[in-house]
Design a protein around this motif. Structure first.
Motif, PDB file in Angstrom:
ATOM      1  N   PRO A  48       0.788  -1.230   0.000  1.00  0.00           N
ATOM      2  CA  PRO A  48       0.000   0.000   0.000  1.00  0.00           C
ATOM      3  C   PRO A  48       0.825   1.288   0.000  1.00  0.00           C
ATOM      4  CG  PRO A  48      -1.033  -1.604   1.441  1.00  0.00           C
ATOM      5  CD  PRO A  48       0.298  -2.188   1.010  1.00  0.00           C
ATOM      6  N   ALA A  49       1.922   1.340   0.750  1.00  0.00           N
ATOM      7  CA  ALA A  49       2.740   2.561   0.788  1.00  0.00           C
ATOM      8  C   ALA A  49       3.300   2.885  -0.598  1.00  0.00           C
ATOM      9  CB  ALA A  49       3.877   2.419   1.803  1.00  0.00           C
ATOM     10  N   TRP A  50       3.743   1.864  -1.329  1.00  0.00           N
ATOM     11  CA  TRP A  50       4.300   2.085  -2.671  1.00  0.00           C
ATOM     12  C   TRP A  50       3.184   2.422  -3.665  1.00  0.00           C
ATOM     13  CZ3 TRP A  50       9.226   2.754  -4.027  1.00  0.00           C
ATOM     14  CH2 TRP A  50       9.529   2.770  -5.387  1.00  0.00           C
ATOM     15  N   ALA A  51       2.091   1.683  -3.589  1.00  0.00           N
ATOM     16  CA  ALA A  51       0.965   1.946  -4.493  1.00  0.00           C
ATOM     17  C   ALA A  51       0.467   3.375  -4.309  1.00  0.00           C
ATOM     18  CB  ALA A  51      -0.158   0.940  -4.241  1.00  0.00           C
ATOM     19  N   ASN A  52       0.396   3.833  -3.067  1.00  0.00           N
ATOM     20  CA  ASN A  52      -0.033   5.198  -2.791  1.00  0.00           C
ATOM     21  C   ASN A  52       0.980   6.205  -3.338  1.00  0.00           C
ATOM     22  OD1 ASN A  52      -1.977   7.008  -1.443  1.00  0.00           O
ATOM     23  ND2 ASN A  52      -0.160   7.559  -0.258  1.00  0.00           N
ATOM     24  N   PHE A  53       2.265   5.908  -3.175  1.00  0.00           N
ATOM     25  CA  PHE A  53       3.319   6.770  -3.712  1.00  0.00           C
ATOM     26  C   PHE A  53       3.150   6.974  -5.219  1.00  0.00           C
ATOM     27  CE2 PHE A  53       7.468   6.485  -5.937  1.00  0.00           C
ATOM     28  CZ  PHE A  53       7.947   7.752  -5.658  1.00  0.00           C
ATOM     29  N   VAL A  54       2.945   5.895  -5.945  1.00  0.00           N
ATOM     30  CA  VAL A  54       2.778   5.980  -7.397  1.00  0.00           C
ATOM     31  C   VAL A  54       1.463   6.676  -7.752  1.00  0.00           C
ATOM     32  CG1 VAL A  54       2.522   4.635  -9.525  1.00  0.00           C
ATOM     33  CG2 VAL A  54       4.253   3.987  -7.841  1.00  0.00           C
ATOM     34  N   ASP A  55       0.404   6.322  -7.045  1.00  0.00           N
ATOM     35  CA  ASP A  55      -0.912   6.883  -7.327  1.00  0.00           C
ATOM     36  C   ASP A  55      -0.958   8.387  -7.096  1.00  0.00           C
ATOM     37  OD1 ASP A  55      -3.655   6.419  -8.120  1.00  0.00           O
ATOM     38  OD2 ASP A  55      -4.200   6.801  -6.024  1.00  0.00           O
ATOM     39  N   GLU A  56      -0.256   8.855  -6.067  1.00  0.00           N
ATOM     40  CA  GLU A  56      -0.281  10.276  -5.711  1.00  0.00           C
ATOM     41  C   GLU A  56       0.770  11.102  -6.451  1.00  0.00           C
ATOM     42  OE1 GLU A  56      -2.479  11.820  -3.669  1.00  0.00           O
ATOM     43  OE2 GLU A  56      -3.541   9.917  -3.439  1.00  0.00           O
ATOM     44  N   ALA A  57       1.688  10.456  -7.139  1.00  0.00           N
ATOM     45  CA  ALA A  57       2.774  11.171  -7.812  1.00  0.00           C
ATOM     46  C   ALA A  57       2.254  12.011  -8.973  1.00  0.00           C
ATOM     47  CB  ALA A  57       3.809  10.178  -8.318  1.00  0.00           C
ATOM     48  N   ARG A  58       3.001  13.061  -9.260  1.00  0.00           N
ATOM     49  CA  ARG A  58       2.666  13.882 -10.429  1.00  0.00           C
ATOM     50  C   ARG A  58       2.968  13.090 -11.688  1.00  0.00           C
ATOM     51  NH1 ARG A  58       3.881  20.034  -9.019  1.00  0.00           N
ATOM     52  NH2 ARG A  58       3.403  19.886  -6.813  1.00  0.00           N
ATOM     53  N   GLY A  59       2.409  13.497 -12.778  1.00  0.00           N
ATOM     54  CA  GLY A  59       2.644  12.793 -14.034  1.00  0.00           C
ATOM     55  C   GLY A  59       1.654  11.660 -14.193  1.00  0.00           C
ATOM     56  N   ASN A  60       2.018  10.702 -15.035  1.00  0.00           N
ATOM     57  CA  ASN A  60       1.118   9.580 -15.239  1.00  0.00           C
ATOM     58  C   ASN A  60       1.880   8.269 -15.140  1.00  0.00           C
ATOM     59  OD1 ASN A  60       2.295   9.155 -17.834  1.00  0.00           O
ATOM     60  ND2 ASN A  60       1.043  10.821 -18.611  1.00  0.00           N
ATOM     61  N   LEU A  61       1.197   7.169 -15.319  1.00  0.00           N
ATOM     62  CA  LEU A  61       1.813   5.870 -15.094  1.00  0.00           C
ATOM     63  C   LEU A  61       2.945   5.541 -16.062  1.00  0.00           C
ATOM     64  CD1 LEU A  61      -1.190   3.598 -14.070  1.00  0.00           C
ATOM     65  CD2 LEU A  61       0.589   4.585 -12.627  1.00  0.00           C
ATOM     66  N   CYS A  62       3.030   6.226 -17.183  1.00  0.00           N
ATOM     67  CA  CYS A  62       4.138   5.933 -18.100  1.00  0.00           C
ATOM     68  C   CYS A  62       5.483   6.279 -17.448  1.00  0.00           C
ATOM     69  CB  CYS A  62       3.979   6.643 -19.440  1.00  0.00           C
ATOM     70  SG  CYS A  62       4.361   8.392 -19.432  1.00  0.00           S
ATOM     71  N   ASP A  63       5.455   7.113 -16.408  1.00  0.00           N
ATOM     72  CA  ASP A  63       6.688   7.435 -15.683  1.00  0.00           C
ATOM     73  C   ASP A  63       7.109   6.311 -14.740  1.00  0.00           C
ATOM     74  OD1 ASP A  63       6.762   9.949 -16.889  1.00  0.00           O
ATOM     75  OD2 ASP A  63       5.545  10.842 -15.299  1.00  0.00           O
ATOM     76  N   TYR A  64       6.238   5.347 -14.534  1.00  0.00           N
ATOM     77  CA  TYR A  64       6.498   4.267 -13.580  1.00  0.00           C
ATOM     78  C   TYR A  64       6.550   2.891 -14.240  1.00  0.00           C
ATOM     79  CZ  TYR A  64       6.035   7.993 -10.355  1.00  0.00           C
ATOM     80  OH  TYR A  64       6.238   9.173  -9.696  1.00  0.00           O
TER      81      TYR A  64
END
Length: 106
Positions: A48-64
């Motif tokens: 959950p901590a990582w999923a939240n980090f990615v979900d809340e990050a600026r940009g979109n999923l192509c950055d991850y």
């Protein structure tokens, strides 16, 4: 590396891994074992901590997901004691001390 990968538990025993726990795994298994970026992100997204980090990050999923700016693989240098010593010095400079200081005394 083959398609098989052995994932071991990490983080506190209560199962609530922190972002720092995830970062430690990310740094270690990427560099030491060559786990692909996409596999690493997918596996860590179960935390959950990582999923939240990615979900809340600026940009979109192509950055991850793997989206390199160069087709060349990243260089992975060999182990060098001088790099380890430089890291220890930097930790002491940043924190003012280190619990590992005795390991690195001349």
């Amino acid at each position: 590396m083959g398609t098989e990968c052995n994932w071991m538990a990490f983080g506190p025993k209560d199962g609530k891994a922190t972002l720092a726990d995830c970062a430690a795994v990310f740094l270690f298994v990427r560099e030491c074992y060559g786990v692909t970026f996409n596999r690493m992100m997918l596996e860590l997204a179960q935390v959950p901590a990582w999923a939240n980090f990615v979900d809340e990050a600026r940009g979109n999923l192509c950055d991850y997901v793997s989206n390199p700016s160069s087709p060349e693989p990243l260089p992975r240098g060999p182990y060098e004691r001088k790099s380890e010593l430089a890291l220890q010095r930097r930790i002491v400079e940043t924190l003012g001390s280190s619990r590992r200081a005795a390991e690195y005394e001349d």
